[in-house]
Design a protein around this motif. Structure first.
Motif, PDB file in Angstrom:
ATOM      1  N   ALA A   1       3.443  -4.263  -7.024  1.00  0.00           N
ATOM      2  CA  ALA A   1       3.618  -2.973  -6.323  1.00  0.00           C
ATOM      3  C   ALA A   1       5.020  -2.417  -6.563  1.00  0.00           C
ATOM      4  N   ALA A   2       6.046  -3.283  -6.481  1.00  0.00           N
ATOM      5  CA  ALA A   2       7.435  -2.825  -6.649  1.00  0.00           C
ATOM      6  C   ALA A   2       7.662  -2.284  -8.060  1.00  0.00           C
ATOM      7  N   TYR A   3       7.168  -2.986  -9.075  1.00  0.00           N
ATOM      8  CA  TYR A   3       7.357  -2.526 -10.454  1.00  0.00           C
ATOM      9  C   TYR A   3       6.526  -1.262 -10.732  1.00  0.00           C
TER      10      TYR A   3
ATOM     11  N   TRP B   1       2.552 -12.074  -5.583  1.00  0.00           N
ATOM     12  CA  TRP B   1       2.556 -11.287  -6.823  1.00  0.00           C
ATOM     13  C   TRP B   1       2.137  -9.841  -6.574  1.00  0.00           C
TER      14      TRP B   1
ATOM     15  N   PHE C   1       3.037  -7.993  -4.168  1.00  0.00           N
ATOM     16  CA  PHE C   1       4.241  -7.234  -3.800  1.00  0.00           C
ATOM     17  C   PHE C   1       5.095  -6.960  -5.042  1.00  0.00           C
ATOM     18  N   VAL C   2       5.178  -7.959  -5.914  1.00  0.00           N
ATOM     19  CA  VAL C   2       5.964  -7.798  -7.151  1.00  0.00           C
ATOM     20  C   VAL C   2       5.365  -6.674  -8.002  1.00  0.00           C
TER      21      VAL C   2
ATOM     22  N   VAL D   1       7.753   6.374 -10.094  1.00  0.00           N
ATOM     23  CA  VAL D   1       8.792   7.304  -9.617  1.00  0.00           C
ATOM     24  C   VAL D   1       9.660   7.778 -10.785  1.00  0.00           C
TER      25      VAL D   1
ATOM     26  N   VAL E   1       5.669   1.045  -8.511  1.00  0.00           N
ATOM     27  CA  VAL E   1       6.330   2.171  -7.839  1.00  0.00           C
ATOM     28  C   VAL E   1       7.538   2.618  -8.667  1.00  0.00           C
ATOM     29  N   THR E   2       8.292   1.662  -9.183  1.00  0.00           N
ATOM     30  CA  THR E   2       9.477   1.995  -9.992  1.00  0.00           C
ATOM     31  C   THR E   2       9.062   2.807 -11.223  1.00  0.00           C
TER      32      THR E   2
END
Lengths: 231, 46
Positions: free
Chosen positions: B14-16, B9, B11-12, B22, B18-19
């Motif tokens: 972190a990805a959201y 979770w 990583f999940v 940005v 970062v999205t």
């Protein structure tokens, strides 16, 4: 008046994109089931795949703008070209970052020089290079022509990125289709893809408006008379 | 070892995150640059 209306339409597009992105992400994070092998990590796909689709769409639009500028010499296409390249680079960098975050738990590494990843890195540097070129060119006409030609050359990499997983033996999985993806995963992907589409089209329109204002300042006569370009 | 990734979770998230960061920062930068450019253009109008 027309400009104010266009700006409001662009902002509405951005707002709609944000709403869709929040809804799609909620669906992907809270309602969609975990994937059978990747588990919860697969939920990264609900932002990664729509980002990839939209990065390519933004760069396709940049290619169209480059052709239109060279054929028509109309400054609005140069403003749109700059906006679309900037958006394409932002989405491509975001795509690589999301991919790295997904790769670590699934592949065991943050990055691999696999054909899909390498060609995407080339895409970032090629289009990022065009933005750098624009920053160095002082003459607006030279800047516009050079960046349009460079965009057409750089665009050769975009279909290579897309087909890289078919042409070469790649660690990255091949493109999915609705037939190869469980129907439980369809809606978060589609909603986020449409959300990012609305978001970037609104942002590109606003960014093109910014470019038009800058260009008007650049082309205005030094005596403070009326600008030569009003688009 | 079952061949299934468990957890992740962080990583999940972190990805959201970062999205969101940005896209949010890029949108804010456009709106700020546009406002600055509009103010500059208004000053140039005689």
């Amino acid at each position: 008046m027309r400009t104010a209306g266009q700006s409001r339409l662009s902002l509405a597009s951005v707002a709609l994109g944000v709403v869709l992105l929040v809804a799609g992400s909620y669906w992907g994070l809270a309602r969609a089931p975990p994937e059978i092998f990747m588990g919860d990590v697969q939920r990264i796909m609900y932002v990664h795949v729509p980002t990839a689709w939209n990065a390519m769409l933004a760069l396709v639009f940049a290619f169209v703008c480059a052709l239109m500028f060279l054929f028509t010499n109309d400054w609005k296409w140069d403003n749109r070209l700059e906006a679309a390249i900037e958006m394409g680079v932002v989405l491509s960098i975001l795509l690589c970052t999301q991919g790295a975050i997904w790769a670590k738990p699934t592949w065991g590494v943050w990055w691999d020089w696999d054909p899909r990843l390498t060609t995407t890195a080339v895409q970032v540097f090629a289009f990022g290079g065009i933005l750098a070129l624009r920053a160095f060119a002082a003459d607006p006409m030279k800047r516009a022509v050079w960046s349009a030609v460079a965009c057409i050359v750089a665009f050769a990499d975009v279909p290579i990125v897309y087909f890289s997983v078919k042409w070469w033996n790649s660690l990255h999985q091949a493109q999915s289709t609705p037939d190869t993806v469980s129907s439980a995963f369809h809606w978060p992907l589609r909603i986020n893809a449409i959300g990012i589409l609305f978001l970037w089209t609104g942002l590109v329109a606003l960014r093109a408006r910014l470019g038009a204002l800058r260009l008007r300042g650049e082309l205005a006569p030094p005596d403070g008379g009326p600008p030569l370009v009003t688009r | 070892m079952r061949g299934v990734i468990e957890g992740g979770w962080e990583f999940v998230i972190a990805a959201y995150a970062v999205t969101a960061a940005v896209l949010g920062l890029y949108a804010s930068s456009i709106l700020l640059r546009l406002r600055t450019e509009r103010q500059r253009a208004m000053k140039q109008v005689p």
